[in-house]
Design an enzyme around this catalytic site. Structure first.
Site, mmCIF file in Angstrom:
data_model
loop_
_atom_site.group_PDB
_atom_site.id
_atom_site.type_symbol
_atom_site.label_atom_id
_atom_site.label_comp_id
_atom_site.label_asym_id
_atom_site.label_seq_id
_atom_site.Cartn_x
_atom_site.Cartn_y
_atom_site.Cartn_z
ATOM 1 N N THR A 1 0.820 -1.214 0.000
ATOM 2 C CA THR A 1 0.000 0.000 0.000
ATOM 3 C C THR A 1 0.853 1.262 0.000
ATOM 4 O OG1 THR A 1 -1.844 -1.084 1.076
ATOM 5 C CG2 THR A 1 -1.709 1.276 1.366
ATOM 6 N N THR B 1 2.089 -4.046 4.548
ATOM 7 C CA THR B 1 2.029 -4.240 6.000
ATOM 8 C C THR B 1 1.664 -5.670 6.399
ATOM 9 O OG1 THR B 1 -0.272 -3.494 6.008
ATOM 10 C CG2 THR B 1 1.431 -1.850 6.491
ATOM 11 N N ASP B 2 0.988 -6.404 5.512
ATOM 12 C CA ASP B 2 0.462 -7.713 5.917
ATOM 13 C C ASP B 2 1.552 -8.647 6.434
ATOM 14 O OD1 ASP B 2 -1.968 -6.785 5.165
ATOM 15 O OD2 ASP B 2 -2.308 -8.213 3.540
ATOM 16 N N LYS C 1 1.393 -7.121 13.418
ATOM 17 C CA LYS C 1 0.261 -6.325 12.932
ATOM 18 C C LYS C 1 -0.973 -6.822 13.667
ATOM 19 C CE LYS C 1 -2.311 -4.976 8.790
ATOM 20 N NZ LYS C 1 -2.397 -4.966 7.324
HETATM 21 N N1 ASP Z 1 -2.005 -6.423 1.288
HETATM 22 C C1 ASP Z 1 -1.137 -5.287 1.354
HETATM 23 C C2 ASP Z 1 0.286 -5.782 1.537
HETATM 24 O O1 ASP Z 1 0.631 -6.245 2.556
HETATM 25 C C3 ASP Z 1 -1.524 -4.362 2.446
HETATM 26 C C4 ASP Z 1 -0.512 -3.262 2.723
HETATM 27 O O2 ASP Z 1 0.340 -2.943 1.965
HETATM 28 O O3 ASP Z 1 -0.581 -2.692 3.780
HETATM 29 O O4 ASP Z 1 1.055 -5.668 0.617
#
Ligand code: ASP
Length: 436
Positions: free
Chosen positions: A105, A181-182, A260
């Site tokens: 993201t 973030t995942d 997370k």
């Molecule tokens: N699904 C995305 C990822 O982890 C969510 C994010 O970037 O926060 O790449």
């Protein structure tokens, strides 16, 4: 007066004078040429020295007022003829920070046709969107991957670790890795093992809200990450994300103890059972925990991983066949996420015994997020200990999985692998119970 959300100071006056508002198509004259695009809102921490416009190509660019000689609101934007401005000349004396892009993201933008978020922008674009970065460090952007982090594998960890090791050799003062973030916590753990003893700060950073949104956490997270990577007196692998919901403080979490814990909040990341490594505020680092390693330590990277490990979460009625399935899928180490103090059913315990007898390493962690294992309290725990299940104290289950892949990557097997799993190598287990 139209909407000029997020603009302040000289930038606000510049736009007000032209009668511009967010959403207007502007023709902006700069020292290097003329550019046309839609004025987009700035985020809360935006300074008063830049305006940001979205080009027809979808790219956002930050324009420094110092370069601008005029602006005109045009009723309708023609296709802009534009080549993006070079990032400002690096100013000597600022620290050198390698900014590695991997996707997620933080590096995504809204596709206005479909409304979906998709990874598209490059590190250079990130730089253009957050012009303040050039005041903090000489940022050298480099895209390594452009993937959502659910697609990251141990092979990506190896490539990242090697690139960071090379950056150390090249004399970087710090490295920032932008990442979805995942699975940010997994990659942070992986690099903590692969780069144990790294002599500079390595800061992983993500964003819960995409940079196109005025409420995005991307700019501040990024500014903090670059500032810490460039100037902190400590070294090691950390995750930088919002400390609270307000857009003013960034928490630095230790790479092996971070999780997370919320799907959408900006402060989704938490340090589990350890104090924060540091807190960054608008003026720089405000708090640094005692005992962080200084810069410039001995360093020998160990970047290999072997994915032949499995993480299984126990649940009531779990079929023992799932343990056999993990073995059939090639697992040499199984990390169990047991209940409470570290328990599984008799059926699963029986399968773990067979797995250990066949040469596998079975480890136990807890599905309680906080606290530590104690296999001596109940018969179940004592039975697991007798059959050779290795209790991993208060290690996070995800960190234990990543560590198992790293241990296998070193070539360690059997007793040697068990010994490495049990030892504290990168702050992954603690001996003291955290009071907070
Ligand atoms: N699904 C995305 C990822 O982890 C969510 C994010 O970037 O926060 O790449």
């Amino acid at each position: 007066m139209g909407d000029l959300s997020g603009y302040k100071g000289a930038a606000l006056r510049f736009l007000e004078k032209a009668g511009a508002a967010v959403g207007d198509v502007l023709e902006v004259r700069a020292t290097w040429g003329t550019v046309t695009g839609t004025l987009v809102p700035r985020y809360l921490y935006g300074d008063g020295e830049h305006i940001v416009i979205k080009l027809k190509s979808g790219y956002n660019v930050g324009l420094s007022l110092g370069d601008l000689s005029g602006v005109r609101v045009v009723a309708k934007g023609d296709r802009p003829s534009f080549s993006p401005p070079q990032p400002p000349k690096p100013s000597k004396g600022l620290p050198k920070v390698l900014l590695i892009g991997t996707g997620g993201t933080i590096a995504s933008r809204i596709d206005y046709r479909t409304g979906a978020v998709r990874p598209a922008v490059t590190s250079e674009e990130l730089h253009a969107m957050v012009p303040e970065l050039s005041q903090v460090a000489r940022v050298e952007p480099e895209i390594m991957f452009d993937i959502l982090s659910e697609n990251i594998t141990p092979a990506h960890w190896t490539r990242l670790a090697r690139r960071v090791a090379k950056a150390v050799d090249e004399g970087a003062d710090g490295v920032v890795i932008t990442h979805g973030t995942d699975t940010l916590g997994y990659t942070a753990a992986a690099l903590s093992f692969a780069l144990a003893g790294v002599p500079i700060p390595v800061v992983l950073v993500g964003a819960q809200r995409s940079p196109d949104r005025p409420s995005s956490d991307a700019p501040l997270n990024l500014i903090a990450a670059v500032s810490v990577a460039g100037t902190a007196s400590f070294s090691g692998v950390y995750v930088a994300m919002h400390q609270g919901e307000s857009d003013d403080k960034i928490a630095l979490h230790r790479g092996t103890r971070v999780r997370k814990n919320h799907t959408s909040r900006r402060d989704a990341f938490e340090s589990v059972d350890v104090p924060l490594a540091a807190v960054w505020g608008r003026g720089g680092l405000e708090h640094v925990a005692d005992g962080l390693p200084p810069r410039g330590r001995e360093f020998k990277p160990s970047p290999r991983f072997d994915g032949a490990a499995a993480l299984l979460k126990f649940y009531p009625s779990m079929p023992g066949g799932l343990v056999r399935a993990a073995k059939r899928a090639g697992a040499k180490v199984i990390v169990m996420e047991g209940t409470g103090l570290g328990h599984v059913s008799k059926e699963v315990a029986k399968e773990l015994r067979l797995f250990i007898r066949s040469g596998g390493v079975a480890c136990m962690t807890s599905q309680c997020v906080r606290g530590r294992l104690d296999l001596s309290v109940y018969d179940t725990g004592r039975d697991l200990t007798r059959m050779g299940v290795l209790p991993l104290g208060d290690m996070l289950a995800e960190t234990a999985l990543v560590k198992a892949m790293w241990v296998l990557g070193t070539g360690a097997k059997g007793e040697k692998a068990r010994k490495l799993m049990a030892e504290d190598l990168a702050g992954e287990t603690t001996t003291r119970t955290f009071p907070g």
